[in-house]
Design a protein around this motif. Structure first.
Motif, PDB file in Angstrom:
ATOM      1  N   GLU A  86       0.155 -22.530  15.361  1.00 44.13           N
ATOM      2  CA  GLU A  86       0.909 -23.769  15.153  1.00 44.13           C
ATOM      3  C   GLU A  86       0.858 -24.600  16.426  1.00 44.13           C
ATOM      4  O   GLU A  86       0.821 -24.055  17.528  1.00 44.13           O
ATOM      5  CB  GLU A  86       2.365 -23.494  14.788  1.00 44.13           C
ATOM      6  N   LEU A  87       0.895 -25.920  16.258  1.00 38.99           N
ATOM      7  CA  LEU A  87       0.872 -26.817  17.416  1.00 38.99           C
ATOM      8  C   LEU A  87       1.546 -28.128  17.054  1.00 38.99           C
ATOM      9  O   LEU A  87       1.383 -28.626  15.938  1.00 38.99           O
ATOM     10  CB  LEU A  87      -0.567 -27.087  17.865  1.00 38.99           C
ATOM     11  N   GLY A 119       3.469 -24.924  21.059  1.00 39.01           N
ATOM     12  CA  GLY A 119       2.673 -24.231  20.065  1.00 39.01           C
ATOM     13  C   GLY A 119       2.843 -22.733  20.147  1.00 39.01           C
ATOM     14  O   GLY A 119       3.430 -22.186  21.095  1.00 39.01           O
TER      15      GLY A 119
END
Length: 588
Positions: A86-87, A119
């Protein structure tokens, strides 16, 4: 040859079915929306949102490969290479939560101020090196300094404040904040290049006008990427939000009469364009208007519904911009019966506000004062978090909590303090778990000292102080904005929902404070240069004298008779010239 041809003919339907299934599985989907939210002070929030769902064929194949059709490879390839799950990247500037009757931007993932990148990365021995590679790659992509400026700027213990959207084990959370960053056209241009419409068609055609959108009061830009796995598709979401003033600045004509100071607006008035052609590959293209009463009218009319947004049940009107009848048309909005807008004397405050200042300003010491105001009749639980540079040293034993000028230490349920550990340079993080009483003003005071930086540790720019990242207030008792029934609500919450107001029913879990400019003990940088100049001058004079003494030779010089005759002739000529001049002066 004949057998191979027959084999191809027999297996052709199977190949076609498999290829069709593969294409369907990895097909990207794109949607876009434009949300207009008029504010009670005569301004309006304008929010662009673009979302793409995608899959990677590497998730179902033994061979490492990628599939991108509507998603930008320049964004996803660095994330795939460095095992990022995820970012989120955001840039925010100019937001004033006190005047907007809400606790922040309409997009809940926007940061408090400046630039921020956070992230989740899969664990390994080189996880920090991979995080630095991601920040440097995306910093070059967005034309912004997203990497760490000083060693130790990365923060790794904020995973509870920013939880994972998809639960993945064995991951590490990173947070890197740049409060001094500002939005500019160099950030907007690469943002548009990431969109499949490229600012040519669809709603991005309205956004691709830097001269218009950067004239608005506030701006926020960001992206959020969820990488695909074996159980779910990936998602790439981008947003751009701004605040505009609906009331014209020239409200009085030449005769001194009111020139209909109203808030009426339209798509063409805001963007100087009409509804653009829809992007052919978009599945959804929605124009959305958020209202709070039936006094607002539109032309043409859209589809009406109700939603919980930021603690209130609001009326929402939507238009499908893929409708060919709307292409090239203008949508108008006005308040029925309002010819002149009067600024309200009182704007309803948001449910919770948080501000931060520094009191007792001294050269080496100070006190952070965080003021949290609960404007509702219900008690709230929250975590207040801070990120400090290593040269700010807090005194946890002297923390004080006040409510109505009375000390209330019992309101502090828990404290997590992770100081910087010299000689390794790192950030200092704090997490305060607080109980905020109903209808109260809670004041948290944190004394601190400012350590003296070395001469080489000051950044090579104008000395104006160093900005501190925004504080974060994370609410622990929020409910979903989706309208669902639950028996866990008490009677007050149920009554609030019946009346269309429930401060806990919101997707806004984080409220940010303002950024803070903190002065630090700074030496007089002109003195070293003065000392260098004086020392160099003294050394040059001393060296010149000593070199002359050591290298110059003294002796007798004999002059020949020829030279004596020449000098006597010259002396006679000079005397004759002086005599002639004196005689001419007498005649005059």
């Amino acid at each position: 040859m004949l057998l191979s041809s027959l084999r191809l003919l027999l297996l052709a339907p199977i190949y076609a079915a498999v290829s069709k299934q593969t294409i369907t599985k990895h097909e990207d989907a794109f949607s876009e929306s434009l949300t207009l939210h008029p504010l009670p002070d005569g301004r309006m929030s304008v929010l662009f949102e673009f979302e793409t769902t995608f899959s990677s064929s590497g998730t179902s194949s033994r061979i490492s490969q990628s599939h991108h059709s509507l998603t930008p490879p320049s964004l996803l390839l660095p994330l795939e290479k460095n095992n990022v799950s995820e970012l989120t990247i955001s840039f925010t500037s100019g937001w004033d939560q006190a005047r907007s009757s809400s606790s922040g931007l309409l997009n809940y993932e926007s940061s408090g101020g400046g630039g921020e990148i956070r992230g989740w990365l899969k664990d390994s021995n080189d996880v920090e090196e991979r995080w630095n590679s991601v920040t440097n790659a995306l910093g070059g992509l967005f034309c912004a300094g997203l990497g760490q400026k000083d060693k130790g700027d990365n923060t790794r213990d904020f995973g509870g404040i920013y939880p994972q959207k998809r639960k993945i084990d064995n991951t590490t959370h990173f947070l890197l904040s740049h409060p001094e960053s500002q939005l500019c056209t160099e950030n907007l241009t690469p943002f548009l290049s990431l969109l499949p419409s490229k600012g040519i068609s669809g709603l991005s055609a309205l956004l691709s006008q830097p001269g218009i959108i950067f004239s608005w009061e506030s701006q926020s830009e960001g992206i959020e990427v969820l990488m695909p796995d074996r159980n779910a598709q990936g998602r790439w979401k981008g947003w751009w939000e701004g605040i505009i003033d609906l009331v014209p600045s020239n409200n009085v004509n030449g005769n001194g009469n009111d020139n209909q100071r109203n808030r009426n607006f339209s798509i063409e008035k805001i963007f100087r364009k009409k509804i653009p052609n829809p992007f052919p590959e978009s599945q959804r293209s929605i124009l959305r208007l958020i209202t709070e009463n039936d006094n607002m009218k539109t032309s043409p009319q859209g589809r009406k519904s109700q939603r919980w947004i930021d603690g209130k049940c609001r009326d929402v009107v939507e238009w499908d911009l893929k409708d060919k009848n709307l292409t090239g048309q203008n949508i108008e909005f006005w308040w029925n019966g309002e010819n002149s807008f009067q600024y309200p004397r009182h704007i309803p405050p948001p449910p919770i506000t948080v501000t931060r200042t520094v009191i007792d300003k001294l050269a080496s010491d100070g006190t952070f004062q965080i003021t949290i105001i609960n404007n509702d009749n219900i008690e709230r639980r929250a975590i207040y978090s801070e990120i400090w540079p290593w040269w700010v040293k807090g005194w946890m034993s002297e923390i004080e909590i006040f409510v109505e000028n009375k000390k209330r230490p019992e309101l502090l349920e828990d404290l997590s303090y992770n100081p910087s550990k010299p000689p390794t340079i790192s950030t200092t993080t704090l997490h305060f778990t607080l109980t905020i009483p109903a209808k109260s003003q809670l004041i948290l005071r944190i004394p601190f000292s400012k350590l003296t930086l070395k001469y080489t540790e000051h950044r090579p720019d104008a000395e104006r102080g160093i900005e501190i990242s925004s504080g974060i207030l994370t609410l622990l008792d929020t409910l979903s904005e989706q309208q669902t029934s639950s028996s866990s609500y008490d009677s007050n919450e149920q009554e609030g929902e019946i009346s269309g107001y429930n401060p806990r029913r919101t997707g806004r879990k984080r409220i940010y404070t303002n950024r803070l400019l903190l002065d630090i003990p700074t030496p007089d940088f002109s003195m070293p240069y003065n000392v260098i100049i004086m020392s160099s001058t003294v050394m040059a004079v001393f060296f010149g004298l000593m070199q002359g003494v050591l290298t110059r030779k003294w002796g007798w010089v004999e002059v020949s008779q020829k030279s004596d005759k020449t000098s006597s002739i010259v002396q006679k000529e000079q005397k004759q010239i002086v005599k002639n001049v004196s005689q001419s002066e007498l005649y005059e």
